[in-house]
Design a protein around this motif. Structure first.
Motif, PDB file in Angstrom:
ATOM      1  N   LYS A  16     -49.008  -4.434  36.244  1.00 35.31           N
ATOM      2  CA  LYS A  16     -49.085  -4.968  34.879  1.00 35.31           C
ATOM      3  C   LYS A  16     -50.101  -6.093  34.754  1.00 35.31           C
ATOM      4  N   GLY A  17     -50.367  -6.783  35.842  1.00 39.22           N
ATOM      5  CA  GLY A  17     -51.350  -7.860  35.802  1.00 39.22           C
ATOM      6  C   GLY A  17     -50.808  -9.203  35.355  1.00 39.22           C
ATOM      7  N   SER A  18     -49.520  -9.281  35.039  1.00 38.29           N
ATOM      8  CA  SER A  18     -48.915 -10.554  34.648  1.00 38.29           C
ATOM      9  C   SER A  18     -47.403 -10.438  34.738  1.00 38.29           C
ATOM     10  N   PHE A  19     -46.753 -11.586  34.890  1.00 41.45           N
ATOM     11  CA  PHE A  19     -45.299 -11.605  34.961  1.00 41.45           C
ATOM     12  C   PHE A  19     -44.672 -11.311  33.604  1.00 41.45           C
ATOM     13  N   SER A  20     -45.293 -11.785  32.556  1.00 41.87           N
ATOM     14  CA  SER A  20     -44.715 -11.581  31.227  1.00 41.87           C
ATOM     15  C   SER A  20     -44.721 -10.107  30.844  1.00 41.87           C
ATOM     16  N   ARG A  21     -45.828  -9.405  31.127  1.00 41.15           N
ATOM     17  CA  ARG A  21     -45.877  -7.981  30.787  1.00 41.15           C
ATOM     18  C   ARG A  21     -44.916  -7.178  31.657  1.00 41.15           C
ATOM     19  N   ALA A  22     -44.782  -7.583  32.917  1.00 42.68           N
ATOM     20  CA  ALA A  22     -43.852  -6.882  33.807  1.00 42.68           C
ATOM     21  C   ALA A  22     -42.402  -7.102  33.392  1.00 42.68           C
ATOM     22  N   ALA A  23     -42.126  -8.243  32.750  1.00 34.58           N
ATOM     23  CA  ALA A  23     -40.750  -8.555  32.352  1.00 34.58           C
ATOM     24  C   ALA A  23     -40.331  -7.837  31.082  1.00 34.58           C
ATOM     25  N   LEU A  24     -41.309  -7.389  30.281  1.00 37.16           N
ATOM     26  CA  LEU A  24     -40.987  -6.721  29.031  1.00 37.16           C
ATOM     27  C   LEU A  24     -40.166  -5.459  29.272  1.00 37.16           C
ATOM     28  N   GLY A  25     -39.101  -5.302  28.548  1.00 37.08           N
ATOM     29  CA  GLY A  25     -38.266  -4.108  28.638  1.00 37.08           C
ATOM     30  C   GLY A  25     -37.354  -4.062  29.833  1.00 37.08           C
ATOM     31  N   LYS A  26     -37.356  -5.081  30.693  1.00 35.51           N
ATOM     32  CA  LYS A  26     -36.501  -5.073  31.870  1.00 35.51           C
ATOM     33  C   LYS A  26     -35.336  -6.037  31.756  1.00 35.51           C
ATOM     34  N   ASN A  27     -35.232  -6.704  30.597  1.00 31.93           N
ATOM     35  CA  ASN A  27     -34.116  -7.627  30.359  1.00 31.93           C
ATOM     36  C   ASN A  27     -34.038  -8.702  31.439  1.00 31.93           C
ATOM     37  N   ILE A  28     -35.217  -9.217  31.796  1.00 31.41           N
ATOM     38  CA  ILE A  28     -35.318 -10.256  32.819  1.00 31.41           C
ATOM     39  C   ILE A  28     -36.470 -11.176  32.449  1.00 31.41           C
ATOM     40  N   THR A  29     -36.392 -12.416  32.838  1.00 33.16           N
ATOM     41  CA  THR A  29     -37.415 -13.387  32.471  1.00 33.16           C
ATOM     42  C   THR A  29     -38.562 -13.374  33.471  1.00 33.16           C
ATOM     43  N   PRO A  30     -39.759 -13.778  33.026  1.00 31.61           N
ATOM     44  CA  PRO A  30     -40.880 -13.901  33.964  1.00 31.61           C
ATOM     45  C   PRO A  30     -40.576 -14.862  35.099  1.00 31.61           C
ATOM     46  N   VAL A  31     -39.780 -15.884  34.817  1.00 30.91           N
ATOM     47  CA  VAL A  31     -39.430 -16.854  35.859  1.00 30.91           C
ATOM     48  C   VAL A  31     -38.657 -16.177  36.984  1.00 30.91           C
ATOM     49  N   MET A  32     -37.718 -15.289  36.608  1.00 29.96           N
ATOM     50  CA  MET A  32     -36.941 -14.584  37.617  1.00 29.96           C
ATOM     51  C   MET A  32     -37.822 -13.684  38.474  1.00 29.96           C
ATOM     52  N   LEU A  33     -38.799 -13.019  37.834  1.00 35.96           N
ATOM     53  CA  LEU A  33     -39.741 -12.190  38.596  1.00 35.96           C
ATOM     54  C   LEU A  33     -40.542 -13.057  39.554  1.00 35.96           C
ATOM     55  N   GLY A  34     -40.935 -14.242  39.087  1.00 35.63           N
ATOM     56  CA  GLY A  34     -41.688 -15.154  39.943  1.00 35.63           C
ATOM     57  C   GLY A  34     -40.891 -15.576  41.163  1.00 35.63           C
ATOM     58  N   ARG A  35     -39.590 -15.777  40.971  1.00 36.65           N
ATOM     59  CA  ARG A  35     -38.742 -16.154  42.094  1.00 36.65           C
ATOM     60  C   ARG A  35     -38.642 -15.016  43.124  1.00 36.65           C
ATOM     61  N   ARG A  36     -38.625 -13.794  42.630  1.00 38.16           N
ATOM     62  CA  ARG A  36     -38.590 -12.665  43.554  1.00 38.16           C
ATOM     63  C   ARG A  36     -39.864 -12.593  44.396  1.00 38.16           C
ATOM     64  N   ILE A  37     -41.008 -12.831  43.753  1.00 41.12           N
ATOM     65  CA  ILE A  37     -42.275 -12.806  44.494  1.00 41.12           C
ATOM     66  C   ILE A  37     -42.317 -13.955  45.483  1.00 41.12           C
TER      67      ILE A  37
END
Length: 302
Positions: A16-37
């Motif tokens: 997706k090239g960004s955390f915000s776009r990856a978070a769309l539709g997954k019911n999760i925040t970009p911050v949470m994705l960042g923590r996973r990375i």
């Protein structure tokens, strides 16, 4: 956090090239994705991404890791499809090629039972002694007896088989028993011919080396069943597969000769193009034939 979730998140964010776009539709925040990375990078001990408020780029290690992660997820998807497929009924159009006589006796007769078990399958047969081009001619499956298999194809053994020279006891009483391959020149050989009357040779091995004998006689044809009939009538020697003469061998109606020269590699096989995901219609049909052929006494039926 499990490794698979971290890997899936990494691939999603990279694609997706960004955390915000990856978070769309997954019911999760970009911050949470960042923590996973962050957890993934800590576990690996390397930096996978350079992140700013506006840009996201992969490091050199990140690009290498992304390639392997994509392959891992793809393979996992195929594995799940295969397992899931096994729980469902076979569907679709199955197109099968088989040698004429063999297909008529030992393949097509089992199709009604297969369709009864898998009513969403349609089967088309092409019974021919010609070796078809599976890919170019659009076949799903080919039943073959002996011969070389293209390395781009998969061959599954269905049943054991040999090619033997045979005739009736009466024929051998009249003409003697051939002991060596050279003796075939003194016998009436019932040969299979190609279009235009060109006769096929008979294949043997002599001290482990392949040998082709140009057998000749006063009768030849391009129909295996007719050659079988002529052999049973004692009109000459025939080079036949054990699948078609097993009953006559068991009863003594036919006798084999030159067995020490017989080639071993004439098994009956199912051939299909290599593919990552084998459709259930092909897999189930092969399994059905293997089960039928393995039934005690099957090949002794006339």
């Amino acid at each position: 956090m499990d490794k698979l979730t971290q890997i899936e998140t990494f691939v999603e964010v990279a694609d997706k090239g960004s955390f915000s776009r990856a978070a769309l539709g997954k019911n999760i925040t970009p911050v949470m994705l960042g923590r996973r990375i962050d957890a993934l990078e800590k576990r690996l001990g390397v930096k996978l991404m350079h992140r700013t408020t506006r840009h996201l780029t992969l490091t050199e290690q990140g690009m290498v890791y992304l390639e392997h992660c994509r392959k891992l997820l793809t393979d996992l998807g195929y594995a799940e499809e295969i397992i899931s497929e096994g729980r469902h009924k076979a569907t679709g159009h199955l197109i099968v090629s088989a040698p004429a006589a063999y297909g008529r006796k030992h393949v097509a007769p089992h199709a009604p039972a297969f369709i009864k078990a898998h009513p969403e399958v349609q089967i088309s047969f092409n019974l021919t002694d010609r070796v078809v081009d599976l890919v170019r001619e659009g076949y799903d499956l080919s039943i073959r007896i002996g011969g070389n298999i293209d390395p781009n194809f998969v061959a599954v053994k269905l049943a054991s088989n040999r090619r033997v020279v045979c005739s009736t006891p009466e024929y051998f009483e009249r003409h003697g028993i051939p002991r060596h391959l050279d003796d075939l020149a003194d016998h009436n050989c019932l040969s299979f011919n190609l279009q235009g009357g060109q006769q096929r040779g008979w294949y043997f091995q002599d001290h482990g080396k392949p040998v082709i004998v140009k057998a000749a006689g006063n009768l030849d044809c391009n129909d295996g069943e007719l050659l079988h009939r002529w052999a049973c009538e004692g009109l000459g020697l025939a080079w036949r597969s054990t699948w078609e003469i097993e009953a006559q061998l068991a009863s003594g109606e036919l006798i084999t000769v030159l067995d020490d020269y017989a080639l071993p590699q004439y098994d009956i096989v199912a051939v299909y193009p290599q593919q990552r995901h084998l459709p259930a219609k092909i897999r189930f049909f092969i399994d059905m034939l293997k089960m039928v052929y393995a039934h005690p006494g099957y090949w002794l039926r006339r």
